[in-house]
Design a protein around this motif. Structure first.
Motif, PDB file in Angstrom:
ATOM      1  N   GLY A   1      14.874  11.798  29.919  1.00 47.77           N
ATOM      2  CA  GLY A   1      15.909  12.786  29.655  1.00 47.77           C
ATOM      3  C   GLY A   1      16.878  12.364  28.567  1.00 47.77           C
ATOM      4  N   SER A   2      17.303  11.092  28.584  1.00 48.03           N
ATOM      5  CA  SER A   2      18.230  10.628  27.552  1.00 48.03           C
ATOM      6  C   SER A   2      17.573  10.615  26.182  1.00 48.03           C
ATOM      7  CB  SER A   2      18.745   9.233  27.901  1.00 48.03           C
ATOM      8  OG  SER A   2      17.664   8.307  27.993  1.00 48.03           O
ATOM      9  N   LEU A   3      16.305  10.220  26.125  1.00 44.54           N
ATOM     10  CA  LEU A   3      15.604  10.220  24.842  1.00 44.54           C
ATOM     11  C   LEU A   3      15.429  11.641  24.312  1.00 44.54           C
ATOM     12  CD1 LEU A   3      14.211   8.309  22.831  1.00 44.54           C
ATOM     13  CD2 LEU A   3      12.075   8.671  24.092  1.00 44.54           C
ATOM     14  N   SER A   4      15.080  12.579  25.194  1.00 47.99           N
ATOM     15  CA  SER A   4      14.889  13.960  24.779  1.00 47.99           C
ATOM     16  C   SER A   4      16.203  14.574  24.291  1.00 47.99           C
ATOM     17  CB  SER A   4      14.327  14.777  25.942  1.00 47.99           C
ATOM     18  OG  SER A   4      14.264  16.154  25.623  1.00 47.99           O
ATOM     19  N   GLY A   5      17.273  14.360  25.057  1.00 45.31           N
ATOM     20  CA  GLY A   5      18.549  14.948  24.670  1.00 45.31           C
ATOM     21  C   GLY A   5      19.114  14.351  23.399  1.00 45.31           C
ATOM     22  N   TYR A   6      18.951  13.049  23.189  1.00 42.43           N
ATOM     23  CA  TYR A   6      19.529  12.421  22.001  1.00 42.43           C
ATOM     24  C   TYR A   6      18.739  12.751  20.737  1.00 42.43           C
ATOM     25  CZ  TYR A   6      21.434   8.915  18.872  1.00 42.43           C
ATOM     26  OH  TYR A   6      22.017   8.301  17.801  1.00 42.43           O
ATOM     27  N   LEU A   7      17.395  12.783  20.835  1.00 42.74           N
ATOM     28  CA  LEU A   7      16.603  13.092  19.645  1.00 42.74           C
ATOM     29  C   LEU A   7      16.781  14.540  19.221  1.00 42.74           C
ATOM     30  CD1 LEU A   7      13.277  11.175  20.433  1.00 42.74           C
ATOM     31  CD2 LEU A   7      15.132  10.485  18.898  1.00 42.74           C
ATOM     32  N   GLY A   8      16.773  15.450  20.184  1.00 43.48           N
ATOM     33  CA  GLY A   8      16.971  16.858  19.881  1.00 43.48           C
ATOM     34  C   GLY A   8      15.844  17.441  19.042  1.00 43.48           C
ATOM     35  N   GLY A   9      16.049  18.640  18.527  1.00 42.46           N
ATOM     36  CA  GLY A   9      15.088  19.265  17.622  1.00 42.46           C
ATOM     37  C   GLY A   9      13.735  19.498  18.258  1.00 42.46           C
ATOM     38  N   ARG A  10      12.693  19.309  17.464  1.00 43.06           N
ATOM     39  CA  ARG A  10      11.334  19.558  17.937  1.00 43.06           C
ATOM     40  C   ARG A  10      10.923  18.581  19.032  1.00 43.06           C
ATOM     41  NH1 ARG A  10       7.890  20.839  12.362  1.00 43.06           N
ATOM     42  NH2 ARG A  10       9.046  22.752  11.786  1.00 43.06           N
ATOM     43  N   ALA A  11      11.388  17.344  18.923  1.00 43.25           N
ATOM     44  CA  ALA A  11      11.050  16.353  19.953  1.00 43.25           C
ATOM     45  C   ALA A  11      11.577  16.797  21.316  1.00 43.25           C
ATOM     46  CB  ALA A  11      11.617  14.984  19.575  1.00 43.25           C
ATOM     47  N   ASP A  12      12.818  17.259  21.336  1.00 41.45           N
ATOM     48  CA  ASP A  12      13.406  17.757  22.581  1.00 41.45           C
ATOM     49  C   ASP A  12      12.644  18.975  23.094  1.00 41.45           C
ATOM     50  OD1 ASP A  12      15.239  18.165  24.682  1.00 41.45           O
ATOM     51  OD2 ASP A  12      16.379  19.566  23.462  1.00 41.45           O
ATOM     52  N   LEU A  13      12.286  19.880  22.195  1.00 44.42           N
ATOM     53  CA  LEU A  13      11.555  21.085  22.594  1.00 44.42           C
ATOM     54  C   LEU A  13      10.207  20.727  23.204  1.00 44.42           C
ATOM     55  CD1 LEU A  13      11.490  24.204  22.545  1.00 44.42           C
ATOM     56  CD2 LEU A  13      10.389  24.047  20.295  1.00 44.42           C
ATOM     57  N   LEU A  14       9.474  19.806  22.560  1.00 51.04           N
ATOM     58  CA  LEU A  14       8.158  19.408  23.065  1.00 51.04           C
ATOM     59  C   LEU A  14       8.272  18.692  24.413  1.00 51.04           C
ATOM     60  CD1 LEU A  14       5.105  19.080  22.691  1.00 51.04           C
ATOM     61  CD2 LEU A  14       5.579  16.988  21.379  1.00 51.04           C
ATOM     62  N   MET A  15       9.230  17.779  24.545  1.00 51.18           N
ATOM     63  CA  MET A  15       9.369  17.009  25.782  1.00 51.18           C
ATOM     64  C   MET A  15       9.780  17.904  26.950  1.00 51.18           C
ATOM     65  SD  MET A  15      11.175  13.571  24.218  1.00 51.18           S
ATOM     66  CE  MET A  15      11.113  12.604  25.728  1.00 51.18           C
ATOM     67  N   MET A  16      10.619  18.879  26.693  1.00 49.15           N
ATOM     68  CA  MET A  16      11.032  19.772  27.774  1.00 49.15           C
ATOM     69  C   MET A  16       9.925  20.743  28.172  1.00 49.15           C
ATOM     70  SD  MET A  16      13.930  19.060  29.080  1.00 49.15           S
ATOM     71  CE  MET A  16      13.390  17.350  28.923  1.00 49.15           C
ATOM     72  N   ARG A  17       9.065  21.117  27.214  1.00 46.98           N
ATOM     73  CA  ARG A  17       7.936  21.978  27.573  1.00 46.98           C
ATOM     74  C   ARG A  17       6.946  21.216  28.455  1.00 46.98           C
ATOM     75  NH1 ARG A  17      11.219  24.295  25.392  1.00 46.98           N
ATOM     76  NH2 ARG A  17      11.795  24.293  27.598  1.00 46.98           N
TER      77      ARG A  17
END
Length: 372
Positions: free
Chosen positions: A193-209
């Motif tokens: 969660g911390s990695l997804s929230g901090y990177l943001g953008g497409r990385a966050d979108l892919l990780m949350m999907r």
């Protein structure tokens, strides 16, 4: 005239303030003490009960809870007669009971076989049987045996095992699974969660999907797949529960991280050239400790309930090992014949869950920055 410098005033940190607030919460402190006592009872208690968790007493099946030892005085003579029923001997009417010893007069048309004492020792009521006062013709004697005194504070289950010992052993399993699975969920969820929230953008979108896809899988279906590959054992419970519960933690941590990364101290670290891993390790994750600790105290009872649910369905811990869910399942089947088989495990489970929830509420109030 010399003046002594005043001692510097030591301020209180936020954690010190939270600890003081937590101590003022009587429900949380009492629950913490109760939880420690419960853990110690489950660890040390089985060593003090005098019974093994898998030891079967065939003579004491589904007996009720009692502070006085078994057998009852009125049941000793009938038990002796039942034990000698196949010995082909005549049992006298004047069976004498006293000082923990029973004296059973026996006679036979032929010479007595001294091996008949084995019929007495087969059960759980008598031990050390021997022949005394053997007649000159060998046709009559007195069987003397020690009466075994056994105490079952919670009674016994459907197979004659001590319910107190099994309840305490079940507490070990349930709480261990709850803690281990929670630790796995926190480690994976906080990191993800911390990695997804901090990177943001497409990385966050892919990780949350990916998290959304895992959310769509039914929990029972996931557990059945693990049963097929790993079998029914303790490791399965650890993997199945821990590998699913991190999803909620990841979402919570991601939301907190999105707020923290816009704070001035994080932007200052970025301006100084600190790498992303360093910012996560030094600034983001330490500031997530409060919500993570609160969620952990709420996740442990949830995991224990999941384990109990799976064990109730027969997908969890297997015999001879047990858990609170297994005991509740067994007690539910025999609730009409012996309701205490359900009462005691359910009482232990619900009291532990209440204590964990009270601790979670206390930590939430103590760590809430809006309530200082």
């Amino acid at each position: 005239m010399k003046t002594t410098a005043a001692a510097p005033v030591r301020g209180r940190s936020l954690w010190d303030d939270a600890l003081i607030r937590l101590k003022r919460n009587r429900a949380a402190t009492l629950s913490l003490g109760f939880l420690v006592a419960m853990a110690l009872a489950c660890i040390i208690g089985p060593l003090l009960t005098g019974h093994g968790y898998d030891q079967v007493y065939r003579s004491y099946v589904k007996v009720g809870p009692s502070l006085t030892p078994y057998p009852r005085a009125e049941t000793v003579a009938p038990a002796a007669r039942r034990a000698l029923r196949r010995a082909r001997v005549e049992v006298g009417e004047d069976i004498v009971i006293g000082d923990g010893i029973v004296r059973i007069p026996v006679s036979s048309e032929g010479e007595l076989d001294q091996r008949i004492v084995r019929y007495i020792d087969r059960g759980d009521i008598f031990s050390g049987a021997r022949l005394e006062d053997l007649a000159a013709d060998g046709r009559s004697a007195v069987i003397v045996a020690d009466i075994e005194q056994l105490t079952f504070l919670f009674g016994t289950d459907a197979t004659g095992r001590d319910l107190l010992t099994r309840t305490l052993i079940a507490g070990r399993i349930s709480m261990t699974i709850g803690l281990l699975a929670t630790v796995v969920a926190i480690v994976i969820g906080v990191t993800y969660g911390s990695l997804s929230g901090y990177l943001g953008g497409r990385a966050d979108l892919l990780m949350m999907r990916i998290v959304d896809v895992l959310y769509s899988l039914p929990f029972i279906f996931f557990v059945i797949l693990l049963v097929v590959f790993f079998g029914r054992n303790f490791v399965l419970m650890f993997i199945a529960v821990g590998a699913v519960e991190w999803l909620d933690m990841a979402r919570i941590v991601r939301g907190q991280t999105l707020t923290l990364k816009r704070q001035e101290f994080v932007q200052a670290a970025e301006a100084l050239g600190v790498e992303n891993i360093g910012i996560l390790r030094r600034h983001i994750i330490p500031n997530l400790t409060g919500p993570v600790v609160i969620y952990m105290t709420l996740l442990v009872p949830k995991v224990i309930l999941l384990e109990s649910f799976l064990s109730f369905l027969g997908l969890g811990v297997q015999e001879p090992m047990t858990s609170w869910g297994v005991l509740i399942s067994e007690g539910a089947r025999d609730i009409e014949g012996n309701p205490t088989m359900l009462l005691f495990p359910a009482l232990f489970l619900t009291s532990t869950l209440f204590a964990l929830n009270f601790i979670g509420d206390g930590l939430r109030d103590a760590l809430d920055p809006k309530d200082r």
